[in-house]
Write a protein that holds these residues in place. Structure first.
Motif, PDB file in Angstrom:
ATOM      1  N   ALA B  22     -15.651   0.379  45.298  1.00  0.00           N
ATOM      2  CA  ALA B  22     -16.812   1.218  45.630  1.00  0.00           C
ATOM      3  C   ALA B  22     -16.444   2.674  45.931  1.00  0.00           C
ATOM      4  CB  ALA B  22     -17.563   0.632  46.819  1.00  0.00           C
ATOM      5  N   LEU B 151     -18.657   7.604  45.927  1.00  0.00           N
ATOM      6  CA  LEU B 151     -19.120   6.258  46.262  1.00  0.00           C
ATOM      7  C   LEU B 151     -19.882   5.719  45.057  1.00  0.00           C
ATOM      8  CD1 LEU B 151     -20.077   3.907  48.254  1.00  0.00           C
ATOM      9  CD2 LEU B 151     -22.051   5.384  48.740  1.00  0.00           C
ATOM     10  N   ILE B 152     -19.455   4.546  44.563  1.00  0.00           N
ATOM     11  CA  ILE B 152     -20.237   3.874  43.523  1.00  0.00           C
ATOM     12  C   ILE B 152     -21.213   2.970  44.260  1.00  0.00           C
ATOM     13  CG2 ILE B 152     -20.108   2.595  41.335  1.00  0.00           C
ATOM     14  CD1 ILE B 152     -18.184   5.058  41.593  1.00  0.00           C
ATOM     15  N   ARG B 153     -22.436   3.472  44.493  1.00  0.00           N
ATOM     16  CA  ARG B 153     -23.381   2.677  45.277  1.00  0.00           C
ATOM     17  C   ARG B 153     -23.896   1.487  44.491  1.00  0.00           C
ATOM     18  NH1 ARG B 153     -28.147   1.003  45.942  1.00  0.00           N
ATOM     19  NH2 ARG B 153     -28.875   2.257  44.196  1.00  0.00           N
ATOM     20  N   ASP B 159     -25.255   4.345  40.024  1.00  0.00           N
ATOM     21  CA  ASP B 159     -25.624   5.326  41.053  1.00  0.00           C
ATOM     22  C   ASP B 159     -24.344   5.757  41.770  1.00  0.00           C
ATOM     23  OD1 ASP B 159     -26.810   6.894  42.964  1.00  0.00           O
ATOM     24  OD2 ASP B 159     -27.793   5.248  44.036  1.00  0.00           O
ATOM     25  N   ARG B 161     -22.388   8.624  44.091  1.00  0.00           N
ATOM     26  CA  ARG B 161     -22.680   9.676  45.066  1.00  0.00           C
ATOM     27  C   ARG B 161     -21.409  10.396  45.456  1.00  0.00           C
ATOM     28  NH1 ARG B 161     -28.420   9.914  45.979  1.00  0.00           N
ATOM     29  NH2 ARG B 161     -29.114   8.005  44.930  1.00  0.00           N
TER      30      ARG B 161
END
Lengths: 308, 308
Positions: B22, B151-153, B159, B161
């Motif tokens: 993540a 951050l790989i939400r 998505d 960030r």
């Protein structure tokens, strides 16, 4: 310093979807009022409580149990009389025992002229949770005592962090008046979870916390996903999926189970939407014979505090 | 617009202890240099590559594979010649295939006058990871293409960030020159994990992200805990525990495995500490017959970018 204080002890929402056992926040519009009176004897007494279902014995009631151990540890030469006016039902998933425990920790430390640190007070409040529920969980008491949005980063050592709260973040809560025992809500969860689900969960915790810092309501909403507890616990809550769907349709950013349920919370941007969301949730339960209570609230930034 | 560009494609650290699959960040001091030349034929060719171990065939090299599909999708009437100068070894755990894939996505979109969105470029770079490693993982390519801390939400929909990077946050990396196959590093992990470990992990993800926003180096360090992958993967890395211990003793905020290893990264506050940490890590491997490379770097905030 007064010899009698009256305090507001907010209700709290723990877990907050993705943040199972790690996140929580306090409510402004829902909570208990407690009155503590310093006495010359060393006795700790529950002198009044507005519900019959809670114990009045010093060692069994979490508020008096917290008061007792704090006064003992501080070698205090006084006692307290405690009046508890519960503003909401216990067993709601809104941290009822945490309100009493955190309230007692706050009040006793007030009479002790802040003899204990905030961290110590948190631990005493956790002891109250142990008395009430058998487990010294930190999320509700931390949110209640400190206010705002909290992260329990670690239990050993205890490390609680406060997160920022966007100004327009509003909460709608519906409490269907059914009983879910915390132990049942715990037992229904698997002990092991797929690593893929765990990744989804911590990616969303990351998104939620980033959203709080960025005032990014869209990101907050997208991150309110729970693939770990909700799929199991929602089966204990009648109409959960319908309530969630209607709340989202009414504009909620996200919807989840408050603590171990049965209350359902929704976060929204702005009061108007939060009211519409509460109404949408209410309309679902109106069609059933289940009794319910609905609340709309800001997030309480103060935590336990003196009133009057 | 130029017909030839030279770009720097940073190496990246994925997972970052608690943020398995993540989180990731880009390095400033380590990376590849790639040169892309627009050609009139529609051919996509790897014309030069400074290591023998990587494929040169258009469909097998992740850079040319990314270039090919992007040019096809954009119905471009030109081709490219690609020169790759790897600045670090593949199989290091520093996102070597991601550097090539993200570099290609950046360069082709440059020649296409930003025909594709950033999100689309990320997906093309992920396709490069699929070609190189069999799986379209997003953490290294996102950190490489966007720079900074990411951050790989969510993957579906994608998505990604960007998180803030405290000014004094420095990285020390040691790359023991042994081979760990990504698949082996994956296979060694259990498919299910205890929910208690998952909670520890997401509480620390929360702490790490809060620490990045708050410029709280102490919190960043405390949150660099990995109870999910590290206990298994460290067994594939000789002397991991000793390297970690010495790095922490030298002042590192935290230490973990970079991606799936074998590289080990440490975060520190300030260059002086980061250099001392790198030296401490080096001293451990000096006592062995394992070859190694050590790097000290700031976090790269630009991502892939034009040079010269």
């Amino acid at each position: 310093m007064k010899n009698q204080i009256k305090i507001f002890c907010p209700a709290t929402v723990a877990n907050v979807s993705c943040g199972f056992d790690a996140l929580g926040f306090a409510l402004e519009a829902v909570g208990d009022v407690m009155t503590f009176t310093k006495t010359e004897t060393k006795a700790i007494r529950i002198t009044k409580i507005n519900v019959d279902s809670l114990p009045k014995e010093t060692d069994k009631n979490c508020a008096s149990a917290v008061a007792k151990i704090m006064l003992e540890d501080a070698k205090a030469n006084f006692g307290v009389d405690i009046e508890i006016h519960k503003g909401y039902k216990s067993g709601s998933g809104l941290g009822s025992s945490a309100s009493s425990s955190a309230g007692a920790a706050f009040a006793i430390n007030y009479f002790l002229n802040n003899y204990f640190t905030e961290q110590q007070c948190l631990k005493y409040a956790m002891y109250g949770e142990q008395v009430a529920c058998g487990s010294p969980i930190a999320d509700n008491v931390s949110a209640c005592l400190l206010g705002g949005f909290v992260l329990i980063r670690s239990y050993e050592p205890l490390d609680v962090r406060q997160l920022p709260v966007p100004n327009d973040l509003m909460v709608s809560v519906i409490h269907p008046q059914i009983e879910i025992k915390t132990q049942d809500a715990r037992d229904i969860l698997p002990k092991d979870i797929p690593i893929t689900n765990a990744i989804t969960q911590w990616a969303n915790v990351g998104g939620l916390i980033s959203g709080l810092y960025e005032n990014d309501y869209d990101l907050i909403g997208k991150s309110l996903v729970d693939v770990v507890a909700e799929p199991y616990r929602k089966t204990l809550i009648p109409n959960f999926d319908t309530v969630k769907e209607h709340a989202l349709n009414a504009g909620a950013l996200g919807v989840g189970i408050s603590g171990s349920g049965p209350s359902i919370f929704a976060l929204s941007k702005g009061l108007t939407t939060a009211k519409a969301v509460a109404e949408a949730m209410t309309n679902v339960y109106k069609t059933t014979d289940i009794e319910y209570k609905t609340y709309v609230s800001k997030i309480n930034l103060k935590g336990v505090h003196l009133i009057d």
